[in-house]
Scaffold this active site. Structure first.
Site, short mmCIF file in Angstrom:
data_model
loop_
_atom_site.label_atom_id
_atom_site.label_comp_id
_atom_site.label_asym_id
_atom_site.label_seq_id
_atom_site.Cartn_x
_atom_site.Cartn_y
_atom_site.Cartn_z
N ARG A 77 -90.41 -59.79 -12.81
CA ARG A 77 -89.69 -59.03 -11.78
C ARG A 77 -88.23 -58.88 -12.16
NH1 ARG A 77 -91.40 -63.13 -7.07
NH2 ARG A 77 -93.15 -61.96 -6.19
N MET A 113 -70.49 -63.16 -3.27
CA MET A 113 -69.35 -62.72 -2.46
C MET A 113 -68.29 -62.05 -3.32
SD MET A 113 -68.83 -65.49 0.56
CE MET A 113 -69.76 -65.32 2.09
N GLU A 124 -70.65 -58.27 -3.48
CA GLU A 124 -70.98 -57.57 -2.21
C GLU A 124 -70.19 -56.27 -2.03
OE1 GLU A 124 -69.74 -60.08 1.11
OE2 GLU A 124 -67.95 -60.67 0.02
N ILE A 136 -62.30 -68.53 -2.15
CA ILE A 136 -63.31 -68.57 -3.22
C ILE A 136 -63.21 -67.31 -4.08
CG2 ILE A 136 -64.94 -70.03 -1.97
CD1 ILE A 136 -66.68 -67.46 -1.62
N ASP A 137 -62.58 -66.25 -3.55
CA ASP A 137 -62.55 -64.97 -4.26
C ASP A 137 -61.60 -64.97 -5.46
OD1 ASP A 137 -64.23 -64.13 -2.25
OD2 ASP A 137 -62.67 -63.09 -1.13
O1 F6P Z 1 -62.61 -64.33 1.64
C1 F6P Z 1 -63.64 -65.23 1.41
C2 F6P Z 1 -64.99 -64.62 1.74
O2 F6P Z 1 -65.98 -65.59 1.48
C3 F6P Z 1 -65.31 -63.31 1.04
O3 F6P Z 1 -65.80 -63.47 -0.27
C4 F6P Z 1 -66.33 -62.70 1.96
O4 F6P Z 1 -66.35 -61.30 1.85
C5 F6P Z 1 -65.86 -63.13 3.31
O5 F6P Z 1 -65.07 -64.29 3.12
C6 F6P Z 1 -66.98 -63.41 4.26
O6 F6P Z 1 -66.44 -63.69 5.50
P1 F6P Z 1 -67.21 -64.42 6.70
O7 F6P Z 1 -67.23 -65.88 6.42
O8 F6P Z 1 -66.39 -64.12 7.89
O9 F6P Z 1 -68.59 -63.86 6.73
#
Ligand code: F6P
Length: 354
Positions: A175, A182, A234, A139-140
């Site tokens: 607010r 992510m 994040e 998804i990144d």
């Molecule tokens: O690499 C995909 C991803 O969704 C990232 O965006 C995120 O940092 C990570 O996986 C989260 O990993 P997990 O599902 O192990 O919490």
């Protein structure tokens, strides 16, 4: 002469974080491979754990019926790293164990569907003598070798819809609302969802931010009688600080679990501006549920082209999108470079902040 040659058996696995579109790839692979090439398929459960332990699941045309619109992966996934010391057993390395199990199951080729980590292991397995074809997913959208990965468009649309909804409640309560999305190294989801959702500030890992500046944008937004929405990836962090860690455990590929920057921002904004600020962490909602049409099409095209690559004996390659074409690139390219948001792409939208 008899033609009693056993059909080629192709193994399939999905590794790393799941994403919408994985099932569409599996369906396309199996349908084309069965109908066009007469292949048989073996599904491996839970990423690299499946071939490491010889844990399989039946995979034929019947098994893939109806899965095109379903999120997740019917094969299951994990972050098991076959290159880690812990993958060795009985004096055999993880890669040796996988090769033993593939041979034992009569699997002549393996299609590995995954992101940077899964494809890194696929590259090593290919170098170790196995016939591997890769399919990129995350998804990144941060794999350098492909213009887009499926799952990204779905995640962006989910985040955009959340931002749309947060606008109305933020306005009602006057607010500041912080939306954490992510993206630990790359800010593509934040950039696209923030732009599509009309965020007042977008913060990404590639460009460390100034807290003073963020508060300035927030205050300016309140002055125009609108409520600010701050979208933060994040992995974003202030210029003078380390990455925000909520949990210092590492996964088996050595990645820290991120999280917490959204709440940190809310606390700081509230303290500095005197306005109420609240944080929403979208988390795994971005990875769940049905894929968008774009992701279904891309995933299906990747599946079709990956099995064609198997048929052509193009092992050690990965399918990739360049423009509108699906091409094959060396597997090693998948992990050679992370595709980050270039500074000029971020600068392009900065004028909308505040
Ligand atoms: O690499 C995909 C991803 O969704 C990232 O965006 C995120 O940092 C990570 O996986 C989260 O990993 P997990 O599902 O192990 O919490």
């Amino acid at each position: 002469m008899g033609t009693n040659v056993a059909p080629m058996r192709v193994g399939v696995l999905t590794g790393g974080g799941d994403c919408p579109g994985l099932n569409a790839v599996i369906r396309a692979l199996v349908r084309r491979g069965t109908q066009e090439y007469g292949y048989e398929f073996v599904g491996f459960r839970d990423g690299w754990r499946g071939p490491l332990e010889g844990d399989t699941i039946p995979l034929d045309v019947q098994a893939v019926r109806g899965i095109l619109p379903r999120g997740g992966t019917i094969l299951g996934t994990s972050r098991t790293n076959p290159l880690a010391d812990s993958a060795s057993a009985g004096g055999r390395s993880g890669l040796d164990r996988i090769k033993d199990n593939l041979a034992g199951l009569g699997v002549g080729a393996l299609v590995a569907i995954g992101g940077e980590d899964t494809l890194g292991a696929a590259t090593a397995l290919h170098a170790h003598g196995a016939a591997v074809v890769g399919v990129p997913k995350t998804i990144d959208n941060d794999l350098g070798a492909t213009d887009y990965t499926f799952g990204f468009d779905t995640a962006v649309n989910i985040a955009m819809e959340a931002i749309d909804r947060l606008h109305t409640t933020a306005e009602s309560h006057h607010r500041a609302l912080i939306v954490e999305v992510m993206g630990r190294h790359a800010g593509w989801i934040a950039l696209h969802a923030g732009l599509a959702g009309g965020a007042n500030v977008i913060l990404i890992p590639e460009t460390p931010f100034s807290m003073d500046k963020v508060c300035e944008y927030v205050e300016r937004r309140f002055q125009t009688r609108y409520a600010p929405i701050v979208v933060v990836a994040e992995g974003a962090h202030p210029a003078d600080d380390e990455q925000a860690l909520s949990d210092e455990r590492l996964d088996s590929f050595g990645h820290v679990r991120l999280g917490g920057i959204g709440q940190q921002l809310a606390t700081e904004i509230e303290k500095r501006t005197g306005k109420e600020a609240r944080c929403t962490v979208l988390g795994h909602i971005q990875r769940g549920g049905t894929p968008t049409a774009f992701d279904r099409v891309l995933a299906s095209r990747f599946g079709i082209n990956a099995i064609d690559a198997v048929h052509d004996g193009a092992f050690g390659t990965m399918v990739a999108l360049r423009g509108t074409q699906i091409i094959r690139v060396p597997l090693a390219e998948a992990t050679s470079e992370l595709k980050l948001v270039p500074p000029e792409r971020y600068a392009e939208v900065e004028f909308l902040f505040g």
